[in-house]
Structures are given as structure tokens and as C-alpha cells.
Motif scaffolding. Sequence first.
Motif, PDB file in Angstrom:
ATOM      1  N   ASN A 111     -11.069  26.579  -9.778  1.00 45.48           N
ATOM      2  CA  ASN A 111     -11.202  27.035 -11.162  1.00 45.48           C
ATOM      3  C   ASN A 111     -11.913  28.384 -11.295  1.00 45.48           C
ATOM      4  O   ASN A 111     -12.146  28.857 -12.409  1.00 45.48           O
ATOM      5  N   ALA A 112     -12.258  28.990 -10.155  1.00 43.27           N
ATOM      6  CA  ALA A 112     -12.997  30.262 -10.202  1.00 43.27           C
ATOM      7  C   ALA A 112     -12.201  31.373 -10.897  1.00 43.27           C
ATOM      8  O   ALA A 112     -12.759  32.098 -11.731  1.00 43.27           O
ATOM      9  N   PRO A 113     -10.898  31.545 -10.592  1.00 41.17           N
ATOM     10  CA  PRO A 113     -10.176  32.643 -11.255  1.00 41.17           C
ATOM     11  C   PRO A 113     -10.201  32.536 -12.775  1.00 41.17           C
ATOM     12  O   PRO A 113     -10.492  33.503 -13.479  1.00 41.17           O
ATOM     13  N   GLU A 122     -27.505  28.315 -17.677  1.00 39.09           N
ATOM     14  CA  GLU A 122     -26.414  28.409 -16.716  1.00 39.09           C
ATOM     15  C   GLU A 122     -25.143  27.815 -17.307  1.00 39.09           C
ATOM     16  O   GLU A 122     -25.202  26.892 -18.122  1.00 39.09           O
ATOM     17  N   ASP A 123     -24.038  28.345 -16.888  1.00 34.74           N
ATOM     18  CA  ASP A 123     -22.719  27.847 -17.297  1.00 34.74           C
ATOM     19  C   ASP A 123     -22.019  27.469 -15.988  1.00 34.74           C
ATOM     20  O   ASP A 123     -21.563  28.337 -15.247  1.00 34.74           O
ATOM     21  N   ILE A 124     -22.025  26.156 -15.689  1.00 33.65           N
ATOM     22  CA  ILE A 124     -21.544  25.682 -14.385  1.00 33.65           C
ATOM     23  C   ILE A 124     -20.097  25.207 -14.510  1.00 33.65           C
ATOM     24  O   ILE A 124     -19.781  24.379 -15.368  1.00 33.65           O
ATOM     25  N   VAL A 125     -19.232  25.724 -13.657  1.00 31.39           N
ATOM     26  CA  VAL A 125     -17.824  25.331 -13.629  1.00 31.39           C
ATOM     27  C   VAL A 125     -17.587  24.552 -12.336  1.00 31.39           C
ATOM     28  O   VAL A 125     -18.060  24.970 -11.269  1.00 31.39           O
ATOM     29  N   ASP A 126     -16.853  23.459 -12.410  1.00 33.04           N
ATOM     30  CA  ASP A 126     -16.643  22.637 -11.211  1.00 33.04           C
ATOM     31  C   ASP A 126     -15.369  23.035 -10.476  1.00 33.04           C
ATOM     32  O   ASP A 126     -14.293  23.111 -11.068  1.00 33.04           O
ATOM     33  N   GLY A 127     -15.490  23.268  -9.153  1.00 30.54           N
ATOM     34  CA  GLY A 127     -14.301  23.429  -8.326  1.00 30.54           C
ATOM     35  C   GLY A 127     -13.916  24.869  -8.041  1.00 30.54           C
ATOM     36  O   GLY A 127     -13.686  25.651  -8.955  1.00 30.54           O
ATOM     37  N   PHE A 176      -4.667  36.274  -8.180  1.00 32.14           N
ATOM     38  CA  PHE A 176      -5.428  35.488  -7.199  1.00 32.14           C
ATOM     39  C   PHE A 176      -4.474  34.516  -6.506  1.00 32.14           C
ATOM     40  O   PHE A 176      -3.446  34.132  -7.067  1.00 32.14           O
ATOM     41  N   ARG A 177      -4.819  34.095  -5.307  1.00 31.19           N
ATOM     42  CA  ARG A 177      -4.010  33.078  -4.630  1.00 31.19           C
ATOM     43  C   ARG A 177      -4.948  32.162  -3.849  1.00 31.19           C
ATOM     44  O   ARG A 177      -5.857  32.643  -3.149  1.00 31.19           O
ATOM     45  N   PHE A 220     -21.384  31.193 -21.413  1.00 35.86           N
ATOM     46  CA  PHE A 220     -22.632  31.196 -22.183  1.00 35.86           C
ATOM     47  C   PHE A 220     -23.723  30.872 -21.172  1.00 35.86           C
ATOM     48  O   PHE A 220     -24.025  29.714 -20.897  1.00 35.86           O
ATOM     49  N   GLY A 221     -24.300  31.907 -20.602  1.00 41.13           N
ATOM     50  CA  GLY A 221     -25.289  31.751 -19.534  1.00 41.13           C
ATOM     51  C   GLY A 221     -24.695  32.196 -18.216  1.00 41.13           C
ATOM     52  O   GLY A 221     -23.524  32.587 -18.141  1.00 41.13           O
ATOM     53  N   LYS A 222     -25.493  32.113 -17.189  1.00 41.58           N
ATOM     54  CA  LYS A 222     -25.060  32.560 -15.854  1.00 41.58           C
ATOM     55  C   LYS A 222     -23.884  31.707 -15.385  1.00 41.58           C
ATOM     56  O   LYS A 222     -24.015  30.483 -15.245  1.00 41.58           O
ATOM     57  N   LEU A 223     -22.783  32.354 -15.049  1.00 40.88           N
ATOM     58  CA  LEU A 223     -21.572  31.629 -14.647  1.00 40.88           C
ATOM     59  C   LEU A 223     -21.619  31.368 -13.140  1.00 40.88           C
ATOM     60  O   LEU A 223     -21.697  32.301 -12.331  1.00 40.88           O
ATOM     61  N   VAL A 224     -21.587  30.081 -12.787  1.00 42.32           N
ATOM     62  CA  VAL A 224     -21.672  29.656 -11.395  1.00 42.32           C
ATOM     63  C   VAL A 224     -20.594  28.593 -11.168  1.00 42.32           C
ATOM     64  O   VAL A 224     -20.384  27.726 -12.026  1.00 42.32           O
ATOM     65  N   VAL A 225     -19.923  28.673 -10.031  1.00 41.38           N
ATOM     66  CA  VAL A 225     -18.931  27.657  -9.681  1.00 41.38           C
ATOM     67  C   VAL A 225     -19.567  26.684  -8.687  1.00 41.38           C
ATOM     68  O   VAL A 225     -20.094  27.107  -7.644  1.00 41.38           O
TER      69      VAL A 225
END
Lengths: 338, 338
Positions: free
Chosen positions: B316-318, B308-313, B23-24, B330-335
Motif C-alpha cells: 500500500n506504499a504507492p 503518526e499516520d500508519i498505513v499497513d502493508g 511503481f511495480r 494527517f501526521g507522519k506517514l509510515v508504512v
Amino acid sequence: MAAVNRRIVLASRPHGEPNAAHFRLEEGRVPTPREGEILLRTRWLSLDPYMRGRMSAAKSYAEPVAIGEPMTGETVAEVAASNNPDFQVRDLVTAFSGWQDYAVSTGKGLRRVDPALAPPTTALGILGMPGMTAYTGLLTIGRPKPGETVVVAAAAGPVGSLVGQIAKIKGAHVVGIAGGPEKCAYLTEELGFDSAVDHRGDDLPGALAAACPKGIDVYFENVGGAVFEAVMPLLNDFARMPVCGLVAGYNATELPEGPDRTPILMRAILTKRLHLQGFIVWDFADQAPAFQRDISDWLRAGRVKYREDIVDGLENAPEAFIGMLRGRNFGKLVVRVA
Amino acid sequence: MAAVNRRIVLASRPHGEPNAAHFRLEEGRVPTPREGEILLRTRWLSLDPYMRGRMSAAKSYAEPVAIGEPMTGETVAEVAASNNPDFQVRDLVTAFSGWQDYAVSTGKGLRRVDPALAPPTTALGILGMPGMTAYTGLLTIGRPKPGETVVVAAAAGPVGSLVGQIAKIKGAHVVGIAGGPEKCAYLTEELGFDSAVDHRGDDLPGALAAACPKGIDVYFENVGGAVFEAVMPLLNDFARMPVCGLVAGYNATELPEGPDRTPILMRAILTKRLHLQGFIVWDFADQAPAFQRDISDWLRAGRVKYREDIVDGLENAPEAFIGMLRGRNFGKLVVRVA
């Protein structure tokens, strides 16, 4: 009436291809029907690939034949004696009375055969189990639409030949796979298939691809093995695959060499959204009236044809059966017993 | 409004497991909507296993992402500027606008999200593509009947967790397979599954057999691999198997060792009369209204839950995506992008 009942029993279970030593011809007394029972005399015995499965102890949809017991099989039989008011001597019926001259029955499960409507052997072929296998599997699972491509293997056999002819009636482009130029010519010249591919040729995948320029929408699976390998890359999105036999593998003694190609099949199922479904004809027993009506109509109108391969003498059943597994028969294989 | 559009592009195609170098993160100018167009600002980006397929050049049901292009993905986005009378600034929509801050759209294919009805992220999960995958595949192909046994893997994920909960509503005995004691406890204690099997345990086949004393009637396949191997011997006659994913194999670089086990699968399909069918959610687009109605009703009634499993930013998606393929979410992964 002969005083002797000949029967062909399973002598031992084959590991791989069956041979004559796996069968034994025995002679015994003709059984006597009790009150309410009838005595059946076998006139014709049907030989079918599923019987190879019954020779093995492996779990399947039916119990295996026990060692020392007569091979199972469907017959057209004549009522030779009757203690049951529902049956008269000389009535013709189909029965699962096996590879023997005589059997006793309560009458349960018998189906009457009227020789005035069609030759009695057709009750074992196009108007019987193989015909209904073709009809139900193709129309219920395969569901060919006009213009779609339908491929069937063992296409000169009783199931495949009817699959192709019904698919033509439904407006499909039909490709049959068979062994040798004579059978291939029969498919295109007699049965109206659009093309035929000889699986004994040098390049089955190439020949099949050439015969299916728009890919394959329905593959009626009764063979497996190399034919299935050739079909797989040609399957279109949303292709349907009724699975009613895998005769190419029935004599296999071990799995093919690796790698394990299961993930290729699963990925094709996912990405092409394939529909694979196994069935046996009895799963669709409620379609029997529609099947009888449609096929009878199409036979009378000359829209479907059939071919039989008749072998004389119960004693020749094992050799004929072994040859069938090698593709030696040409048409529905039936043994004339009496 | 930021003057910069960050986007995560496919830098190279992975052979095996993806890592950060595939990824880039690029920065570019925010695009300008023309007449009739709108500017979308990504609020949330959905991460889903199917994206691994888009990173590969292999033929599938969708085109691969081109090298140097943004990764594809569904988002909940806010209308940041509008030259289209159908959309107002601050409207929320779902869009296939990819792994980036901004995108321009004609409005075609967008679906409105009403934050008064449900949290907007649910449009990417239980009320979106994963939820509809569970609903359509289970009810259209799986068709569980009361008392039947339904097994689903990745059962703590957004698809699997809803499959199991719908199967419970339909009266089935439900067994979930998940990785680790925490997820397994969630299945039985929070979601009402009848039992949960940890695929990281010593004896998956044994544990699954113990959890399915009456065999398996529906196996919702989204994993493949060792789980499928454990399921196969337990499948009952006439079992149904919707196939919507094979995540265990997505990073595979070669086929498993031999022998070729394809004939085992084909023989099971035949003798057990299995029904395997691949699908993607868009095949059942006509069921969207029924899906929205039923799931909304069940959510309101508390009959289905989601996690839901929420990731910030966006940056950080890759890493989050790579972790998901290892089962780390653990749960639906959403950024959360903005």
C-alpha cells in the motif's frame, strides 16, 4: 560666496527611464543657519544608482523624494558659516545635503573628512558608502574562501571594483562582468581580476561559463536581469549571494514576459542550498571602523585601487545620472559642484 | 521468516502526478549476508515528500532512483541475521534500505533504535529526519526571537508541526497553514499554535494577513506555490526564510503562466533585506546530538507532541505516497511492513 542657491528638484516621477524633464534646476536664496546650526557649501555630489529608487513612489527601505523637493544625495561639503562650536569654517564633512549648492545642518550625522589622509572625493567612493557596501556585503554575506570563485557585475564601478579586489586579497578566483573592452581590460590589467566578461558580447552565458570552470561560489548581485540569468546555472552548492542592487531593472516599466520563472529560482535555492540575502550598507553600520581601517591600510599598501569619473557642474548632474543608469560612467561618478 | 523479498521498484518516471503505474511490486529471493554483513528486515518504512524528486531524472542534491530499482527510503529495520559482531539478531536500527522487505547492509550508516526510550517509529519522525529538518532549519536559519511571528505551511505534517512547537518554545507568535478544519483545529487545540489558516479557504491571502497583524519574521518554506505568494507581501524587513521543500510544485509539468515574477521576489529580497537559504538536514549533521537531546527533553516534559499516520502493508506504499503529495495524510506517514 554666491548669493544664489541652485538646487535640482524632482519635477515629476519617471515611468521607465528618467530624462531631463524629470528634473528641474531652481534658484533660491542661500539659507541662513540659526543658533547651533552650520551652513554647508557643496563641493562634490555623489551620484549613485539607488537614487533611481528615490524618484519612484514605490515602497522601499527609504522614503521617496517628494515632487518639488531637491534630489537626495550624499556630498562632501565645506562649512561656509558656523553657529556651532563643533565646526569651524572651512571644515570638510560628508552630509546628506542633496543636489544643491547650499544646505543648513545641525551637525548631526556629519562625518569629518581629512584631506591630508586621502582625496576628499574618496569619502563618497572607496572610503564611503560604495566602498563599505562592497566590504560588508562581500565579507559578511559572501564570505569567500581561498580558491573559491567570486563573480561581480558592474565590476568597473565603485562597488564592483572593490568587491573584486577584496575577493582577490581573500584568495578567491575573481571574475568581473563589465560593459565594453576598455572596462574589461581595466579589470584584468589594473585591478588584478582573473578574468573579465563583456556583457555586451554575443554570448554572455557561454563567456561566463568559460571564465568560471569551477562554477560560482559567491555572486555579488548589484545588477539582476540578464547577468543573473547567466549566473544562475553556474552557481555551486552552498553559493552565497549578497543582493545590494538590481540596476538592470530600475527603469523597467513592466515585468518580463512569461512563463513565471520564480519556481526555477526557488528550486535552485532548495537543491543547491543557496544563501540569498539582501542588505543595505547601514545594516552593517557597526562595521564602519573595521572598514575604514582595512581599506585605508590596503590603499596605503597599494593593494586596492579606485577610479573616479568626475563631472563638472551641478547643472550637469541629471545627464550624468541618466548616463550612469546606462553604464556610461567609468569609475565612481562624482559631480564637482564648487 | 518469509522466503520472499517483496520490493517496490520505480517502473517509469512520472510526468506530473505519480500514479500506481509508476511503481511495480516485484518478488525476489531474500538476499544472503556475506562475512561482515547483516540482513535487515524492514519493520516500518518512512514516506516523505522528497521521494517525488528521486523519481525524476532532474539534477538535485541526490541521485535519482534508477528505473527498475527499489524506491529509496529510510526504514526502521530489525537485524534478521548477522555476520557482523557489532549487531545482534533482533537489534533495531534505522537504515536507508528502501521500499522492500529485506536488505543487506555492512552496518555502515545505521543508527541504533532503543524501543525502551521511545516508540521505534519516532526514529522516522519527530526523533528522525523530519524532526531534525524542523529543528535545524528553524533554529539555524530562521532564528525566531521572542514576540516575532513565525509562519509554517504543511503545519500538521511531521516537519511543520515541530517547527511551530519549537517556535512556541522560543516565544514566537506561531501561525500554521494546513488543509481542512480538522488539521487546523489540531494545530491550535492540541499543539498550541496561536492560529491556523486553512489554505483551502476562499481567501488565503486575507486570512493569513489577519492571522499575522505584525507581519511575518520567519517563514519556514516547505510548500511554495500559492502559500508563498500569500506570504511574500507580509514579510517584514530582515525576515528569514529557511527553504527545505516546495511540495506544491513537485508534480508541476510546466512553469506557471507569465509574466515572469522573479523580479518581484528579487526586489523584495533587496528592499526588505530578506534572508533566503535552502538546506537539507544532512547539511547540519553536526547538530544531531543537540537535536536528540532537546527533542527528547521536550517530549518527556510534554512540551512537544507528534502524530503518526500508519498505513499497513508494503503493497500500500504507492497509494499512501501519492495521497501524501495531495495532503491526505494527517501526521507522519509510515508504512508498517512487518
